[in-house]
Write an enzyme that holds these catalytic residues in place. Structure first.
Site, short mmCIF file in Angstrom:
data_model
loop_
_atom_site.label_atom_id
_atom_site.label_comp_id
_atom_site.label_asym_id
_atom_site.label_seq_id
_atom_site.Cartn_x
_atom_site.Cartn_y
_atom_site.Cartn_z
N ASP A 1 0.88 -1.38 -0.07
CA ASP A 1 -0.11 -0.04 0.09
C ASP A 1 0.80 1.13 -0.14
OD1 ASP A 1 -2.05 -1.79 0.49
OD2 ASP A 1 -1.84 -1.79 2.39
N CYS A 2 1.94 1.31 0.74
CA CYS A 2 2.75 2.27 0.78
C CYS A 2 3.62 2.55 -0.57
CB CYS A 2 3.89 2.28 1.95
SG CYS A 2 3.25 2.31 3.50
#
Length: 317
Positions: free
Chosen positions: A258-259
């Site tokens: 996600d990052c």
């Protein structure tokens, strides 16, 4: 700068303390940590200085307020996060297996996360959005699928763009309407961000380059394949760009993808070349795994650049 918006679940994550620990017997736990793939994505984008907001729902409880305050402190637009009295914030309990895999026990659909809707605040947020990001994990009910559809169509009608990270858990594939929803989202996607084998859920080909060609022929502008510690590969009509990952001591892999996605999309929206966007994204993904907790390794742009100045690259993707 262009504003990006995401819609989906907010939850807290509570983790087994020991490797190989089971939930079939009492054992030590750590947490709660703020979590939820869309929340991680928006928090990382905001920490990089990208205007970013989240459409979501939490309970009027400590878990909900923990998440809202983290997002607020990191600069995210929280105006469309609705707080529901009488509903509990979503939870995920996690165990870590000896082979490196993870086992989750979720309460999402029956929590406040299942009450997400496009209300007045969400419409106001979308009215200023240039980009909409979709997480496959967020398509867990027909109601939430409809929220994603409205978000996509609103932003597309404004001339904006869409990114899509399938992020599919195997236990989700048989949810009602999910497969149709995945293909609808893909048909509207400008930037596609699968992890490894997720690419082949949507392609008839069995090798990477042929499957990517199928995606590009559908009108997708860029395909970015996440490969964990090996980094990532970017494809578009002009060719292929590979970028290696970075060597770090992994403590907790949750949220790394996600990052990575938040960083890549943020720099794609800024018009950066793939080499730079991938390098920043790989740096964010690497830092994310160095702390216990899905959001605890999220770093500012200055911190990522400082890390990259001395980081050692691993085996190329």
């Amino acid at each position: 700068m262009k504003k990006l918006v995401c819609a989906g679940e907010i939850l807290v994550e509570i983790m087994a303390e020991r490797i190989g620990q089971s939930f079939l017997a009492p054992g030590p736990l750590i947490g709660p940590f703020p979590s939820g793939a869309p929340a991680i994505f928006i928090d990382q984008a905001a920490r990089l200085g990208q205007p970013a907001g989240l459409i979501a729902a939490v309970g009027d409880d400590d878990f909900g307020h923990l998440n809202i305050e983290r997002l607020r402190a990191d600069g995210a637009d929280i105006s469309a996060i609705k707080v529901h009295r009488g509903a509990a914030t979503g939870t995920a309990f996690v165990t870590y297996e000896t082979d490196g895999s993870r086992h989750f026990v979720y309460n999402i659909k029956q929590s406040a996360a299942g009450l997400i809707e496009i209300g007045v605040e969400a419409r106001a947020l979308l009215a200023g959005a240039d980009h909409f990001h979709v997480m496959g994990t967020s398509l867990f009910s027909p109601e939430v699928i409809e929220v994603a559809r409205i978000g996509i169509e609103t932003v597309k009608a404004r001339g904006g763009t869409v990114s899509f990270d399938p992020n599919i858990r195997k236990e989700m594939l048989d949810l009602p309407g999910l497969r149709d929803a995945l293909h609808f989202v893909l048909s509207k996607t400008d930037v596609f961000l699968p992890s490894g084998p997720e690419l082949f859920i949507f392609a008839g080909a069995t090798d990477e380059e042929s499957a990517v060609r199928e995606m590009l022929d559908r009108g997708i502008s860029a395909v970015v394949i996440k490969k964990g510690a090996q980094g990532a590969v970017h494809y578009d009509k002009t060719g292929r760009t590979a970028s290696p990952g970075f060597v770090v001591d992994e403590i907790d892999p949750t949220g790394a993808g996600d990052c990575f996605a938040a960083a890549f999309v943020s720099f794609w929206l800024r018009g950066e070349v793939p080499e730079k966007a991938l390098r920043i994204a790989n740096g964010c993904g690497a830092l994310a795994v160095t702390r216990k907790g899905p959001m605890e390794g999220i770093a500012s742009l200055a911190a990522v650049e400082a890390f990259l100045a001395t980081a050692r690259t691993g085996t190329p993707a």
